[in-house]
Scaffold this motif. Structure first.
Motif, PDB file in Angstrom:
ATOM      1  N   PRO A 125       0.797  -1.234   0.000  1.00 32.69           N
ATOM      2  CA  PRO A 125       0.000   0.000   0.000  1.00 32.69           C
ATOM      3  C   PRO A 125       0.829   1.283   0.000  1.00 32.69           C
ATOM      4  O   PRO A 125       0.399   2.296  -0.551  1.00 32.69           O
ATOM      5  CB  PRO A 125      -0.828  -0.119   1.291  1.00 32.69           C
ATOM      6  CG  PRO A 125      -0.900  -1.581   1.555  1.00 32.69           C
ATOM      7  CD  PRO A 125       0.407  -2.141   1.093  1.00 32.69           C
ATOM      8  N   ASN A 126       2.016   1.263   0.614  1.00 35.06           N
ATOM      9  CA  ASN A 126       2.813   2.484   0.730  1.00 35.06           C
ATOM     10  C   ASN A 126       4.019   2.485  -0.201  1.00 35.06           C
ATOM     11  O   ASN A 126       4.985   3.206   0.031  1.00 35.06           O
ATOM     12  CB  ASN A 126       3.285   2.649   2.177  1.00 35.06           C
ATOM     13  CG  ASN A 126       2.127   2.711   3.153  1.00 35.06           C
ATOM     14  OD1 ASN A 126       1.247   3.552   3.042  1.00 35.06           O
ATOM     15  ND2 ASN A 126       2.107   1.790   4.111  1.00 35.06           N
ATOM     16  N   ASN A 150       9.016  -1.856   0.389  1.00 38.74           N
ATOM     17  CA  ASN A 150       7.611  -1.753   0.805  1.00 38.74           C
ATOM     18  C   ASN A 150       7.111  -0.318   0.870  1.00 38.74           C
ATOM     19  O   ASN A 150       5.917  -0.070   0.726  1.00 38.74           O
ATOM     20  CB  ASN A 150       7.432  -2.381   2.195  1.00 38.74           C
ATOM     21  CG  ASN A 150       7.692  -3.862   2.207  1.00 38.74           C
ATOM     22  OD1 ASN A 150       7.346  -4.569   1.257  1.00 38.74           O
ATOM     23  ND2 ASN A 150       8.317  -4.352   3.264  1.00 38.74           N
ATOM     24  N   VAL A 151       8.022   0.616   1.136  1.00 38.07           N
ATOM     25  CA  VAL A 151       7.614   2.002   1.392  1.00 38.07           C
ATOM     26  C   VAL A 151       8.568   2.961   0.694  1.00 38.07           C
ATOM     27  O   VAL A 151       9.790   2.772   0.730  1.00 38.07           O
ATOM     28  CB  VAL A 151       7.605   2.320   2.904  1.00 38.07           C
ATOM     29  CG1 VAL A 151       7.017   3.709   3.145  1.00 38.07           C
ATOM     30  CG2 VAL A 151       6.845   1.270   3.689  1.00 38.07           C
ATOM     31  N   THR A 152       8.013   3.982   0.051  1.00 36.07           N
ATOM     32  CA  THR A 152       8.770   5.167  -0.340  1.00 36.07           C
ATOM     33  C   THR A 152       8.060   6.372   0.269  1.00 36.07           C
ATOM     34  O   THR A 152       6.827   6.410   0.340  1.00 36.07           O
ATOM     35  CB  THR A 152       8.861   5.324  -1.865  1.00 36.07           C
ATOM     36  OG1 THR A 152       7.539   5.455  -2.404  1.00 36.07           O
ATOM     37  CG2 THR A 152       9.559   4.131  -2.493  1.00 36.07           C
ATOM     38  N   VAL A 182     -10.504  -0.073   2.163  1.00 36.50           N
ATOM     39  CA  VAL A 182      -9.847   1.183   1.805  1.00 36.50           C
ATOM     40  C   VAL A 182      -8.395   1.098   2.276  1.00 36.50           C
ATOM     41  O   VAL A 182      -8.129   0.956   3.466  1.00 36.50           O
ATOM     42  CB  VAL A 182     -10.557   2.392   2.436  1.00 36.50           C
ATOM     43  CG1 VAL A 182      -9.900   3.688   1.967  1.00 36.50           C
ATOM     44  CG2 VAL A 182     -12.045   2.389   2.080  1.00 36.50           C
ATOM     45  N   TYR A 183      -7.469   1.198   1.332  1.00 37.65           N
ATOM     46  CA  TYR A 183      -6.057   1.029   1.654  1.00 37.65           C
ATOM     47  C   TYR A 183      -5.301   2.353   1.733  1.00 37.65           C
ATOM     48  O   TYR A 183      -4.186   2.386   2.246  1.00 37.65           O
ATOM     49  CB  TYR A 183      -5.385   0.145   0.611  1.00 37.65           C
ATOM     50  CG  TYR A 183      -5.477  -1.332   0.922  1.00 37.65           C
ATOM     51  CD1 TYR A 183      -4.564  -1.942   1.771  1.00 37.65           C
ATOM     52  CD2 TYR A 183      -6.487  -2.113   0.365  1.00 37.65           C
ATOM     53  CE1 TYR A 183      -4.649  -3.292   2.064  1.00 37.65           C
ATOM     54  CE2 TYR A 183      -6.572  -3.474   0.648  1.00 37.65           C
ATOM     55  CZ  TYR A 183      -5.653  -4.054   1.495  1.00 37.65           C
ATOM     56  OH  TYR A 183      -5.745  -5.388   1.783  1.00 37.65           O
ATOM     57  N   ALA A 184      -5.872   3.424   1.204  1.00 37.93           N
ATOM     58  CA  ALA A 184      -5.125   4.682   1.166  1.00 37.93           C
ATOM     59  C   ALA A 184      -6.047   5.864   1.396  1.00 37.93           C
ATOM     60  O   ALA A 184      -7.187   5.886   0.916  1.00 37.93           O
ATOM     61  CB  ALA A 184      -4.412   4.845  -0.174  1.00 37.93           C
ATOM     62  N   LEU A 209      -7.762  -6.116  -9.752  1.00 34.27           N
ATOM     63  CA  LEU A 209      -8.092  -6.600  -8.415  1.00 34.27           C
ATOM     64  C   LEU A 209      -8.154  -5.475  -7.395  1.00 34.27           C
ATOM     65  O   LEU A 209      -8.071  -5.712  -6.208  1.00 34.27           O
ATOM     66  CB  LEU A 209      -7.071  -7.658  -7.984  1.00 34.27           C
ATOM     67  CG  LEU A 209      -7.084  -8.943  -8.805  1.00 34.27           C
ATOM     68  CD1 LEU A 209      -5.977  -9.881  -8.347  1.00 34.27           C
ATOM     69  CD2 LEU A 209      -8.431  -9.639  -8.694  1.00 34.27           C
ATOM     70  N   GLY A 210      -8.282  -4.251  -7.837  1.00 33.80           N
ATOM     71  CA  GLY A 210      -8.438  -3.150  -6.914  1.00 33.80           C
ATOM     72  C   GLY A 210      -7.166  -2.361  -6.711  1.00 33.80           C
ATOM     73  O   GLY A 210      -6.095  -2.704  -7.205  1.00 33.80           O
ATOM     74  N   PHE A 211      -7.289  -1.250  -5.965  1.00 38.85           N
ATOM     75  CA  PHE A 211      -6.192  -0.320  -5.739  1.00 38.85           C
ATOM     76  C   PHE A 211      -5.623  -0.499  -4.335  1.00 38.85           C
ATOM     77  O   PHE A 211      -6.358  -0.565  -3.351  1.00 38.85           O
ATOM     78  CB  PHE A 211      -6.666   1.120  -5.900  1.00 38.85           C
ATOM     79  CG  PHE A 211      -7.184   1.442  -7.286  1.00 38.85           C
ATOM     80  CD1 PHE A 211      -6.714   0.767  -8.400  1.00 38.85           C
ATOM     81  CD2 PHE A 211      -8.145   2.424  -7.472  1.00 38.85           C
ATOM     82  CE1 PHE A 211      -7.181   1.051  -9.661  1.00 38.85           C
ATOM     83  CE2 PHE A 211      -8.620   2.739  -8.727  1.00 38.85           C
ATOM     84  CZ  PHE A 211      -8.143   2.042  -9.831  1.00 38.85           C
TER      85      PHE A 211
END
Length: 861
Positions: A20-21, A61-63, A294-296, A350-352
């Motif tokens: 997600p991130n 995983n993250v920026t 909801v991921y974001a 498959l979604g955001f």
């Protein structure tokens, strides 16, 4: 030696990691996102990748762009290796040399899952990080120092925290931290004293599932707002406000105990003290509209108005229901609602997993489960929205195993363990490269591909199955290639011989062709207002203030098929072509710009024309001779029987020979340019050279030479353009060059050996000509390094020297699987052919990327 070549990164195709991130849009209008173990720096407006930053040993995983008050030129990244890296950007960051590693933060013992930063008025920079090790760490860098110190570690034990946000309480120098995770609570921490520890004040309840995202903002009234997104499909807004003495007396009847920092009230939320001040945090609004997790969620970036910072009351959310929403409060009632909804029409995606604003809020971007980006631009104004989907980068989301150029060099085809075959070509209008077709979406991991050369726009591929599959381009691709890349079809081949489009029927496993007559094709083209089709915008919904658009209904007019049988290679009518996961012929069109993700998935398949059976295990390697009459294939093998190479003729696609010789898997094969020889290399540490003769429909194959001089597995091989030499590269870190024995034409001997490499050699490719009188060999290593060697011929052997090693910011970050030089085309119908003083090299590797490099000759060759 003076450099003969200047290198430039022409193109990188790279999907986004499934996290997600993983992506972040900075103030410099650059997008940073994770691709496998590298950080990809992408310019969304120029539609090109600038560089890929190496440093992590695990999946990124993250920026996160550092929240600095000055020009944003620092970028954080974190990965499953538990490290946090800080990258420094010089100048405008638009060149790979502008980026460098500034710091490494170590402390977590497991994957880092979320980052948030805040710069205090003093200039000190704070960073909060969450990890799967059950901790949240607070890091600090003083203004006068470049060193990072972990000032606090918060232990959560088995309750993993998935999201974090850090800022300061308005009109205060004290930090506030919010965390959320699997326990469905938002945990708040307050700094009671400047430079003191963050103390837990409450765990706010309300969400019914994991909390996936948190975002702070301060409105123009000075109130701190917190947005939280959850897997319960909802977004909640929380408001922090300073209480007056009178309101405090009403809320708190007696002083708090010395060690008590909070008091929970059912109606007013939570009351807490910061020094001598009293604050409350209350539940402000419930934003319900998404139909899946909801991921974001992110607040619109603040802007400057008349020299004053203004925070727009607008936030964007992204959900697994394949939609993004922009939420705003009503100016009169203050009720929050979704003012804009954009998303995908069908259920192919498959979604955001993530979503964000651009710095100026003119763009919103999301990334999905399969690594694809979706970008929308507001071409209207603040009063009237007009969100339109934009061209954006796409790419594989798993290891890329093989690639090949179209024989004329007009486009590039690659296959990956993400089970797709993708086709990339230049967009002449914008001078950039893009994915313009996805010919094959398979159910097995892909392993090898080669253009057949016997017919224009035809390729053969292999996967982790026992079957070779042959694909032929539909007419829509041929026309699209002309409109996007300016490539004109040559030859006398009739349009009627090509299928119009392909689809996968219900309960089917193969791409079936769909044929339409010329009159029907013309009628559809007229309905679509010509070949410059704007209807591709319908592949991604863009609505102003309404909900997501519905899938367009099919026209009642049916098209007749050329053949209605259900056998392999048979055509289909529109009656069988329209349905879930299938193609509606009337939505297929010739597009004038690179297609969007939804269009790529649904409308760019190629018909499958043949299947070749015979191998006993998963396919590993393919090779096609240069006149396109023969195909060689090999599969996984642990015995000599299964290690035999199979030879197929392409006229009727029948097996014509079996080539025994190897005892283990054959990993690569190459035909000589004159098609007289087939070279193979294997895990059995030997190479074998076969002579191949075609006469009157008969094929005769014999072993003419073999050698086992390499000490380890031979991974790769390549011929020189004149077939006088071939090279082999091995896990023993050597590249050996072989030549024909002058006294014994059927005998081949070692001519020379390149300087020993630092890592195993996994890919080699000779340039298709001499460079300043020397032979040039590209060498790809297991480490991802790409080297160029120049060889000067002498009477006895070739003398090799390392001429160039590419910068790590444009090199692969793992094993290079394949290197292929673009053919030097003299075809006037190939307007994108490279210049006379330019060489182009394509590469692919386990870092999920496909790359094209430009090597410009700096002096006459």
């Amino acid at each position: 030696m003076e450099k003969l070549l200047a290198v430039d990164l022409q193109f990188v195709s790279a999907g986004c990691n499934r996290a997600p991130n993983a992506a972040s849009w900075g103030q410099s209008d650059l997008l940073a996102y994770g691709t496998n173990c590298v950080v990809t720096i992408y310019d969304p407006k120029a539609v090109r990748v600038i560089c890929t930053l190496q440093g992590h040993q695990g999946r990124v995983n993250v920026t996160h762009w550092a929240a600095t008050n000055s020009q944003q030129n620092e970028l954080f990244s974190s990965a499953s290796d538990g490290t946090i890296l800080l990258w420094k950007m010089e100048a405008d960051g638009r060149h790979f040399s502008h980026w460098s590693l500034a710091a490494t933060l170590k402390g977590h013992t497991d994957a880092v899952t979320c980052l948030s930063s805040y710069q205090a008025d003093t200039g000190a920079l704070y960073l909060a990080s969450t990890s799967a090790d059950g901790t949240v760490k607070i890091w600090k860098r003083e203004t006068t120092s470049q060193d990072w110190i972990c000032i606090q570690t918060i232990q959560y034990g088995p309750k993993i925290i998935e999201s974090v946000a850090i800022t300061s309480i308005p009109n205060s120098n004290r930090l506030i931290l919010a965390t959320g995770g699997v326990d469905c609570k938002i945990h708040l921490y307050i700094q009671q004293d400047v430079d003191g520890p963050l103390l837990h004040i409450t765990g706010m309840q309300g969400h019914l599932d994991w909390i996936r995202a948190l975002s702070f903002a301060t409105d123009d009234s000075g109130h701190l707002l917190l947005a939280s997104a959850s897997q319960d499909n909802n977004i909640r807004l929380w408001k922090f406000q300073l209480e007056t003495a009178e309101s405090t007396q009403q809320l708190i009847q007696q002083p708090l105990a010395h060690d008590a920092l909070s008091s929970s009230l059912s109606r007013r939320g939570t009351i807490f003290r910061v020094g001598s001040e009293t604050y409350s945090v209350i539940f402000e609004a419930l934003l319900a509209g998404h139909e899946d997790r909801v991921y974001a969620v992110q607040w619109q970036p603040s802007i400057m108005k008349d020299g004053v910072t203004h925070q727009p009351m607008s936030l964007v959310s992204a959900s697994m229901d394949r939609s993004m929403m922009i939420w705003k409060p009503d100016p009169e009632s203050g009720i929050w609602s979704a003012h804009v909804t954009v998303g995908l029409l069908s259920g192919h995606a498959l979604g955001f997993l993530g979503g964000m604003f651009s710095t100026d809020a003119r763009y919103i971007l999301s990334h999905g489960y399969n690594g694809a980006f979706h970008l929308w631009k507001n071409e209207g104004d603040e009063e009237r929205y007009d969100w339109r989907p934009q061209v954006v980068i796409s790419g594989h989301f798993n290891e890329v195993e093989d690639l090949d150029w179209d024989p004329s060099g007009n486009y590039l085809v690659s296959v990956s363990t993400d089970q797709t075959t993708r086709l990339f070509a230049p967009w002449h209008q914008n001078n950039t490269w893009h994915e313009i077709a996805r010919p094959q979406i398979h159910g097995y991991d892909m392993s090898c591909v080669s253009m057949t050369r016997i017919r224009q726009h035809q390729f053969i591929s292999g996967a982790d199955e026992k079957v070779l599959r042959v694909f032929d381009a539909p007419q829509t691709f041929v026309d699209t290639l002309q409109t996007i890349s300016g490539v004109i079809q040559v030859g006398s081949e009739s349009r009627a011989k090509r299928a119009f489009v392909a689809n996968v029927p219900e309960l089917g496993l193969s791409n079936k062709p769909i044929f339409v007559s010329a009159a029907e094709e013309q009628s559809m083209a007229q309905q679509q207002d010509g070949v410059v089709a704007e209807k591709q915008l319908n592949a991604a919904t863009s609505t102003g203030q309404s909900n997501k658009a519905k899938t367009p209904s099919s026209n009642n007019k049916k098209q007749k098929a050329k053949g209605d049988d259900e056998e392999e290679g048979g055509g289909h009518s529109l009656d069988t072509a329209v349905g879930f996961g299938m193609v509606d012929v009337e939505t297929v069109e010739v597009v004038s710009r690179p297609p969007l993700e939804e269009y790529l998935i649904q409308n760019t398949l190629w018909p499958e024309t043949d299947k070749l059976y015979g191998h006993g295990y998963e396919l590993i390697s393919l090779a096609v001779n240069h006149k396109g009459s023969l195909v060689a294939s090999a599969c996984k093998a642990q015995t000599s029987d299964h290690a035999a190479i199979r030879l197929w003729e392409t006229d009727k696609w029948k097996q014509v020979a079996t080539l025994p010789g190897h005892t283990l898997t054959v990993v690569q094969m190459e035909f000589s340019h004159n098609d007289r020889y087939l070279l193979s290399v294997s895990r059995d540490r030997q190479w074998i050279l076969f002579s191949v003769e075609e006469s009157a429909g008969e094929v005769t194959v014999n072993i003419v030479a073999r050698n086992k001089l390499h000490a380890r597995i031979i991974w790769t091989c390549a011929w020189t353009f004149d077939d006088r030499y071939f090279a082999t590269g091995s896990r023993d870190k050597t590249v050996r060059v072989w030549k024909q024995n002058a006294s014994q034409p059927l005998s081949w001997q070692e001519d020379s050996m390149l300087p020993t490499c630092q890592h195993a050699v996994t890919a080699v490719a000779f340039a298709q000509g001499l460079v300043n009188g020397s032979r040039m060999l590209a060498v790809g290593l297991e480490s991802g390094q790409l080297q160029l060697y120049l060889g000067a011929e002498t009477d006895s052997s070739i003398q090799w020297s390392l001429h160039m090693e590419l910068d790590s910011n444009i090199s692969h970050a793992g094993t290079i699987r394949r290197l292929k030089w673009r053919s030097i085309s003299s075809n006037e119908n190939a307007p994108n052919a490279v210049a006379d003083n330019m060489l182009q090299l394509a590469s692919c590797g386990v870092d999920h990327t496909v790359r094209v490099y430009n090597f410009k000759l700096t002096q006459n060759s």
